[in-house]
Design an enzyme around this catalytic site. Structure first.
Site, PDB file in Angstrom:
ATOM      1  CB  ALA A  50      18.299  -6.971  48.702  1.00 56.26           C
ATOM      2  CE  LYS A  78      17.168  -3.407  51.076  1.00 56.49           C
ATOM      3  NZ  LYS A  78      17.933  -4.743  51.381  1.00 56.49           N
ATOM      4  CB  ILE A 346      26.758  -7.588  47.975  1.00 58.05           C
ATOM      5  CG1 ILE A 346      25.898  -8.698  47.021  1.00 58.05           C
ATOM      6  CG2 ILE A 346      27.458  -6.688  47.206  1.00 58.05           C
ATOM      7  CD1 ILE A 346      24.942  -8.156  45.942  1.00 58.05           C
TER       8      ILE A 346
END
Length: 502
Positions: A50, A78, A346
């Protein structure tokens, strides 16, 4: 100047961090030799599926076509993160991306909402968010602004398969000239005078020399810690979870366009929908629950049939004392770890790469430049850390010792000041370029039942009826716009469906 320019970059480790670095450097820096060293025998953590909207900036930097990227990675869209049971059992709220409502004059929407809540004329905060409203209806479209209005449209990020993302980035990096070397690193050769890393030595004796080394070796931190002994700052006294169990499962219905974070008695569970499967995990504190019980809790709350055996991950929350030491820059898990509650893993890789590009050195490795990089990276880690701590600390649960401990623990002064200011004035001050904007803090604070004593006096400029009309207009526009968006699965099927096997 030309004689001291760096020409040889060595990246130690692949995975998401390594290939993000290789892709970014190969696409943005000319006259660099970029070599990535990794071993197929060494696995990657690869559960970070995510992201937050800033990932779109990175993808644009390296020239990614978004539909192709979604297809190649089995991705979905998302709109935010939905939190279950974090304040009290039964509570549900969303940290939705993008703005909510609209500002009037100098005052942002949340101040009007606080007044309207006091007067009983404001609806749920999420009713004024297109992201949340669309998310609850499983709808999505690329819509930067609501037509014929001053209201922002959809702000979005992605869910994707991290292993497929790394493979996709590898293809991009190699097309741009980066080279990959297969092999396990057996040793590190350092300069006796400067202490800098001169080369990494593979098991077969091959030495790969470089001028700057990027450590993407994961928790092992092969260069930044094993070779250089940089040191680690432990934050487990604030973020006590130290384990995660991950398991993929079959999809069991339409793909929700948001991540779910579901609190359990000693941690929380993620649920991340991809096109070809759902990512699931249980982050927990081993002081309060056994690994067997934590695994059973996860499997009891997986929506579809598990596709693999659960995998245990052990970690320690915190960061390296220096992300850049000598001629080594650590990215990803080698530089630190914050649990994926707000999907920042990330982003922290991306952030480290962006700052490395901004501070890219020559072979003199100026100390002031390195110090500036380290200060900026530390600021980012600490402010994200505070935001994650807030979720744990701001709870009213009495059902388990874990949540009581989190509520009663001491917290960093930077976070304590933020909460205190919000309680007294409803104000949130975003310092510098910290990642999470005011409306993000506002959603979590109010979603977990921290309500301020008052609101800004400028919110009184509207009459009661004007304020009610202001809310009604926004809510109507948001609801109407969301209802006309295509379904999330429908949008993907039309634009970016993947041919990824289940």
């Amino acid at each position: 100047m030309g004689d001291s320019r760096i020409t040889k970059v060595v990246i130690v480790g692949g995975g998401t961090a390594g290939w993000m670095a290789a892709a970014a450097l190969s696409r943005t820096m000319d006259n660099l030799s970029i070599r990535l060293v990794e071993s197929d025998e060494i696995g990657t953590v690869g559960v970070g599926e995510a992201t937050i909207p800033a990932i779109r900036l990175f993808n644009a930097l390296i020239g990614i076509d978004e539909n192709e990227f979604i297809r190649e990675t089995g991705g979905t869209f998302k709109l935010g993160i939905q939190f279950h049971d974090w304040g009290r059992i039964g509570d549900v709220y969303m940290h939705a991306f993008g703005q909510i409502g609209r500002s009037l004059g100098m005052l942002q929407f949340p101040q009007y909402w606080l007044r309207g809540r006091n007067e009983g004329i404001a609806g749920r905060l999420g009713d004024y968010s297109l992201n949340e409203t669309a998310g609850r209806q499983n709808r999505f479209a690329r819509l930067p602004q609501i037509p014929n209005t001053s209201l922002d449209g959809i702000a979005y990020a992605f869910h994707f398969d991290a292993a497929l993302y790394a493979a996709y980035l590898r293809k991009i990096a190699e097309q741009a000239g980066a080279e990959r070397t297969e092999g396990k690193i057996f040793g590190v050769r350092r300069n006796g005078e400067t202490g800098h890393v001169e080369a990494v030595v593979l098991e077969d004796g091959t030495a790969i020399d470089g001028e700057i080394f990027i450590d993407c070796s994961g928790f092992r931190a092969l260069l930044i810690e094993e070779a250089l002994g940089t040191g680690f700052e432990d934050w487990t006294h604030w973020l006590p979870c130290d384990r995660a169990i991950a398991v993929p499962s079959e999809n069991a219905g339409p793909a929700r366009p948001y991540t779910q974070a579901i609190a359990h008695k000693a941690g929380w569970q993620w649920r991340i929908p991809l096109q070809h499967r759902t990512g699931n995990g249980h982050v927990f504190c081993s002081d309060f629950i056994s690994e067997d019980e934590a695994t059973a809790t996860l499997l009891a709350n997986v929506e579809g049939r598990p596709l693999a055996e659960p995998r245990m991950l052990r970690f320690r929350t915190g960061m390296r004392r220096k992300a850049w030491n000598g001629n080594v820059v650590a990215l990803g898990l080698a530089s630190g770890f914050l649990e994926p509650l707000e999907s920042t893993s990330i982003h922290l890789i991306q952030n480290g790469i962006a700052k490395l590009l901004a501070h890219f050195p020559d072979r003199d490795f100026d100390a002031a430049n390195i110090d500036a990089y380290n200060r900026r990276v530390r600021f980012d880690y600490e402010r994200i850390r505070d935001f994650v701590i807030l979720h744990y600390h701001a709870n009213q649960r009495t059902d388990s010792p874990f949540w009581i401990r989190c509520r009663e623990m001491g917290i960093p002064e930077t976070l304590a000041h933020k909460i205190e200011l919000f309680r007294s004035q409803g104000q949130i001050v975003r310092e510098g370029d910290e990642l999470f904007i005011e409306i993000g803090w506002f959603q979590v604070l109010t979603g977990q039942n921290i309500m301020p004593d008052g609101y800004h006096p400028m919110a009184d400029q509207l009459t009661h009826d004007e304020l009610a009309s202001f809310f009604a207009d926004i809510e109507t526009i948001v609801a109407r716009t969301a209802s006309h968006l295509p379904g999330h699965d429908e949008f993907i099927a039309q634009h970016c469906a993947a041919g990824v096997p289940a």
